[in-house]
Design an enzyme around this catalytic site. Structure first.
Site, mmCIF file in Angstrom:
data_model
loop_
_atom_site.group_PDB
_atom_site.id
_atom_site.type_symbol
_atom_site.label_atom_id
_atom_site.label_comp_id
_atom_site.label_asym_id
_atom_site.label_seq_id
_atom_site.Cartn_x
_atom_site.Cartn_y
_atom_site.Cartn_z
ATOM 1 N N ASP A 199 0.827 -1.210 0.000
ATOM 2 C CA ASP A 199 0.000 0.000 0.000
ATOM 3 C C ASP A 199 0.864 1.265 0.000
ATOM 4 O O ASP A 199 2.064 1.222 0.257
ATOM 5 C CB ASP A 199 -0.897 -0.040 1.246
ATOM 6 C CG ASP A 199 -2.155 0.801 1.088
ATOM 7 O OD1 ASP A 199 -2.398 1.332 -0.018
ATOM 8 O OD2 ASP A 199 -2.926 0.901 2.071
ATOM 9 N N GLU A 222 2.609 7.439 -1.746
ATOM 10 C CA GLU A 222 2.324 8.796 -2.287
ATOM 11 C C GLU A 222 2.590 9.919 -1.306
ATOM 12 O O GLU A 222 2.396 11.089 -1.633
ATOM 13 C CB GLU A 222 0.850 8.900 -2.710
ATOM 14 C CG GLU A 222 0.280 7.738 -3.470
ATOM 15 C CD GLU A 222 -0.220 6.626 -2.542
ATOM 16 O OE1 GLU A 222 0.054 6.698 -1.323
ATOM 17 O OE2 GLU A 222 -0.845 5.692 -3.046
ATOM 18 N N ASP A 274 -8.651 3.281 -3.664
ATOM 19 C CA ASP A 274 -9.743 3.263 -2.689
ATOM 20 C C ASP A 274 -11.028 3.879 -3.218
ATOM 21 O O ASP A 274 -11.431 4.955 -2.794
ATOM 22 C CB ASP A 274 -9.312 4.038 -1.438
ATOM 23 C CG ASP A 274 -8.077 3.446 -0.782
ATOM 24 O OD1 ASP A 274 -7.729 2.282 -1.085
ATOM 25 O OD2 ASP A 274 -7.454 4.142 0.036
#
Lengths: 678, 678
Positions: B405, B408, B472
């Site tokens: 995950d 960023e 997401d």
């Protein structure tokens, strides 16, 4: 090396690879090759208008620093040629001289393709900036940029509120902190100078940088004007000398509230009766719908055909003189557009007085479920005709005042009689509209007897506008669009020569679930009593808005406020007179009289009402106490008589008793004591 | 005059006051003095990050057109010196040559102060543009500009929706059409060329202009690379040659769905039992919380200390091999940050593996009510350590896959070991994170056996990422952030070499009143069956989200979808193989095989699944029919067997029967018939 021009006030120093300009010891420009003050270039803008809300995007193709400055002095003038390269082509010429005590900087572009201009004015990190027209969210403008383009002010004006979000989603109408009906490329610095740009092009003044203010203008402006002063009082006087003085208000305005009523003669009579019975002081009734109305999804709208609508107002011709005899004037409404269904539209169409589209057809503007033509004020004959409409249909009919609404909707792709690009005329329109009203009233010999109130403005509106009103606030307590927002609006427009301000008592816009409460109406009337004109508004959706006569308590509350207003009239009149003679605004920021008080420079929700009253309107709901800041002086709380010196103080502020203080040493003390007993 | 370099593909024509560059008959550059292609300048950006959401403002101080181009040719290279003035200082040098069949344009700045670069690539008004990473709102990017900066993709991603508004107001998290975890400065043109920029700086590619594409980059990029092809298939092959090929998926992935389950060993066992009893094909269980969890206002969050949490998952060490024996793999979770409470943080702190702030202290990043250190991937030792964590704590523990995950959130003011400005490392981070995973798996000898899936990406991630997931999505039907948005995401990333894509079945983000319906979950599973990997997610607030086992109907529905997925596996495997060998994506836009079909270029919510299946997921609620566009060919509706030729067709699409078509002439016809009987 120091170069002093004839007038000793202007000092231009040559420094390494540049120069400095001081006006009376204020550093205005500091240019060097590595830190140039001027940039020119080209941009391609995209301007979309939806019902007075503008989406403006710019694509800046070039932004060229003008690093090289070559100075020439002769006589009283200093001229500077700016170029990008060392011996490169001159792109811009700046010429500076003192004229009537003002520094005038004239700019001439040397490349016709230039349509963007950026100028950096020297700044101090702790400097404050005011003005730029009527600003509703900020009074001190430092830390933000301000696009200057007359438009709808937005519904909500804060992207975090539900109302703003819904207004954006449904009508592109939410607006932002800088949207205003009345922008102006003029600012006032806490270094005690003003700077005014002679332009009607789109501009964006950026006060975010610690070391400079950057003025962006979408043309090379003809000139910039600067003037300094020793005090803020002197400074606003000088500003009003530049833009012209406002006339005094008619005497009858001080006789009480102007009641905003709609629905026809019978309703007006009934409401007047009720109000008078409650002891209300009434100077006039203001009936927007005197010329008819229509219902849209927005709410109650008007017909926009500027003549008496007999069906709506039977016997109005007889009632007006009758009311007048009883001391109650009749006020109407007009704006610079004519609805397609009306006979004025037909007349204007036949005579060729309406602005055209690029196909040569009449340009129809969407005002929200109805369409109108734009009377072309660049056509002299059209102006004369419209003035005649005002004179004949309104003044001669007995109307003593009106809302001179709108002025912000000139589309940028309209074709005008004078051949000038509509992008350059857009900002000029409000002042042209003001001038039509002014001349109609003057020519009818009614200046000083008639009052018209405007929301739109731009440079020059000062001298043509008898009264500003704060525009269409939402009927709520929000800082950016509710009761509070009227205060910075009054203060900022007051800084640039518009010293007469008032607002719709109760606010106007009721949309997206927003409904006017009784408390809001009452707090708003309290503020209204301490402005030079009191006027109520039903709101766009009267049924969603508490009205002044909805119950006995609010009737009596408003009646008491009108008594305060009328009792205070001698003082208020003296302030209005001062404004008309010297341009000192009626509502003033605290620092205007307390220059050394640092706190005073950042207060935007309280004001001095003249020199001797300090007003801090309660702008939040459910308050019984209110915190006020008082500059160092001897202050007396109007209602309790308690004395205060400087600093923060929490005072009792139940409904009916707005936080107001008078200076203990005021010559108006007796009058204030009279007010305190009402 | 025509100048042909050694490689005949590149043609550079001198024209009046400029030049043109053609690559295999595609006009790429056309420069003249009056229409320059290059602009350089200086800007001062302001970058604020709040939990992965960036507010980025630029103040462009200078934007200088480079009007004058002086060309030199020698050997295989053409170099051009650009300046602003006629004989002015050279500000930029461009050198062009053909290298491995690609046109390489190298740029060198001649003034160190330049930090902004704008290049105009020639465009046709009707040209289409694709790529720029994983784009969720648009597939054809023409008509919009795309800031390229890895970030949270936004919650809602459309300022008109309530969820977006609330996400903005409460968390600055609403996002907009361009926000993505995986941007990349690479685009594909319908003129059948790609253009890739070698840079990790902030960029903004503007495809709004009819005559040019303007690439804005916040540095002078090292180089731009162009390549043309005869077909789109050839073009994506060439793109994958540039960025590297993705590995194939492990065999076990095709054995069924990966069930996203949390809550501990016991819950996993119960849920597995229930699912197996319903006839579900299951390839794995994915337990994010294998390393522990925490509850925040956002919902269920994880502990971020990457090792087995024995309290949460008792006996997991024994269960993993047990499940594996029964054909069910165990998948976990990791990201590139370590929570301050964990022992991994302590270890990294001691070893100096965490990135610092400008005071030399460990930089703590706010992830929403908890704080983490950033493992400094510019520090080789830190990389080795983190790979070791993956190998020991995950792979050796028996974990066969994980969500890799984030990536960023690199703050732009963090101080890194390699000394490079974090603004330049920010976009590079996702690929560095992918590489860590790739190397850990390779070094453990598990490539092709382990699958990790990522949402963040940038140039080069292709070769290091075994699988993308769409990020997401909100648990809703919105085009910009719901089920639909996954399709343009898969198509756009497929255009630039990431041909393996899947998404959280049911979506993830449930905020501001958004709750997952049963219907949404079922429609999402239908789409999942026609992607190379099926995986469910509980959502951030499982109690607000309908779960696959919440009732018998949805259990059976998912079971049937997994049977379709497993039956289709031989076909899917062939597509995945093709992707790994030639870079042809598994999910493809229709125009990739039907180049002459103009409609195909603007479809973003349906795709070819390989050459022989056309999938048009139902992405709106309460639909029983669905309109599909079919390019000219012989198509058979999978469920009814009805035949279609090209054009729009409305087909029955009740729940369980997503609109899927196969090519009548497909060699896989027998397999498809088998699927149609499930």
């Amino acid at each position: 090396m120091q170069n002093t021009l004839l007038d000793t006030k202007l000092v231009i120093n040559k420094i390494e690879s540049g120069f400095e300009v001081y006006l009376n010891h204020v550093l205005l420009l500091r240019h060097t090759k590595d830190h140039p003050i001027l940039f020119v270039g080209r941009g391609e803008e995209k301007i979309d208008m939806y019902r007075g809300n503008f989406d403006i995007q710019d694509y800046v193709i070039e932004r060229i620093p003008l690093k090289y400055a070559e100075m020439n002095e002769n006589n009283n003038e200093c001229t500077i040629d700016f170029s990008n390269g060392d011996s490169g082509e001159v792109l811009l010429n700046l010429s500076m001289k003192i004229e009537k005590g003002r520094l005038k900087m004239d700019y001439t572009k040397k490349d016709v393709r230039i349509n963007r201009f950026w100028l950096r004015i020297a700044a101090n990190p702790d400097e404050k900036i005011y003005g730029c027209g009527e600003q509703l969210s900020y009074f001190n403008l430092r830390g933000k940029n301000f696009p200057l383009w007359t438009s709808e002010p937005g519904v909500g004006r804060n992207k975090n509120t539900y109302v703003t979000w819904q207004a954006d989603v449904k009508d592109k109408a939410g607006g932002d902190y800088y949207n205003t009906n009345f922008p102006q490329p003029t600012y006032v610095s806490s270094q005690k100078y003003y700077c005014h740009s002679e332009t009607t092009a789109y501009a964006d003044f950026d006060f975010r940088h610690p070391e400079f203010h950057e003025l962006q203008i979408w043309e090379v402006p003809k000139s910039l004007v600067f003037e300094t002063a020793e005090t803020y009082i002197e400074l606003v006087e000088k500003i009003s000398n530049l833009f012209g003085k406002q006339p005094e208000l008619p005497e009858w305005v001080y006789d009480g509230v102007i009641l905003g009523i709609q629905g026809g003669t019978e309703i007006v009579e009934k409401k007047l009766e009720k109000a008078l019975a409650a002891g209300m002081k009434i100077s006039g009734v203001w009936c927007q719908d005197w010329q008819g109305k229509r219902i849209t999804s927005f709410g109650k709208r008007l017909m926009w055909n500027w003549k008496w609508n007999e069906e709506e107002y039977p016997e109005l011709d007889k009632k007006i003189p009758e009311w007048k005899e009883n001391g109650i004037r009749f006020l109407g409404y007009i704006n610079p557009y004519v609805a397609i269904e009306g006979d004025l539209y037909k007349e204007a169409e036949e005579k060729g007085y309406l602005a055209l589209d690029n196909q040569g057809e009449i340009y129809l503007v969407d005002f929200g479920e109805f369409y109108c033509g734009v009377v072309d004020f660049t056509n002299e004959e059209a102006c004369e005709w419209y003035k005649q409409v005002i004179k004949e249909n309104m003044i001669d009919f007995g109307i003593d005042g009106w809302m001179a609404d709108f002025g912000e909707y000139l589309p940028t792709d309209v074709v005008l009689k004078n051949g000038v690009d509509a992008r350059m005329m857009h900002n000029a329109w409000p002042t042209m509209w003001a001038k039509i009203n002014y001349e109609a009233v003057s020519e009818a010999g009614k200046l000083g007897e008639v009052v018209y109130f405007m929301r739109a403005g731009y440079t020059g509106v000062q001298k043509y506008c008898t009264m500003l009103w704060g525009g269409d606030q939402s009927v709520d307590w929000t800082l950016d669009d509710g009761l509070a927002s009227v205060i910075p609006a009054a203060l900022s427009s007051g800084m640039i020569g518009c010293g007469l301000h008032h607002s719709d008592i109760g606010g106007y816009t009721s949309l997206h679930g927003n409904k006017r409460s009784k408390e809001l109406l009452m707090r708003w009337s309290e503020m209204g009593a301490f402005t030079p004109m009191m006027r109520t508004h039903e709101g766009n959706r009267p049924d969603d808005c508490f009205q002044f006569d909805d119950d006995q308590e609010s009737l009596e509350h408003l009646a008491r406020m009108t008594n305060i207003f009328v009792t205070l009239a001698p003082y208020t009149k003296s302030l209005v007179k001062l404004n008309s003679e010297r341009g000192i605004p009626v509502q003033r920021p605290l620092f205007m009289h307390y220059e050394k008080d640092e706190t005073a420079y950042d207060l935007k929700y309280q004001y001095l009402y003249g020199e001797d009253l300090l007003v801090a309107p309660v702008h939040q709901e459910k308050q019984s106490k209110w915190e006020v800041y008082l500059p160092e002086d001897k202050w007396v709380h109007l209602w309790s008589g308690q004395e205060y010196s400087g600093g923060y103080a929490a005072v009792e502020a139940p409904i009916g008793y707005p936080p107001v203080f008078y200076r203990k040493d005021s010559k108006w003390k007796e009058l204030f004591l009279k007010v305190s007993n009402i």
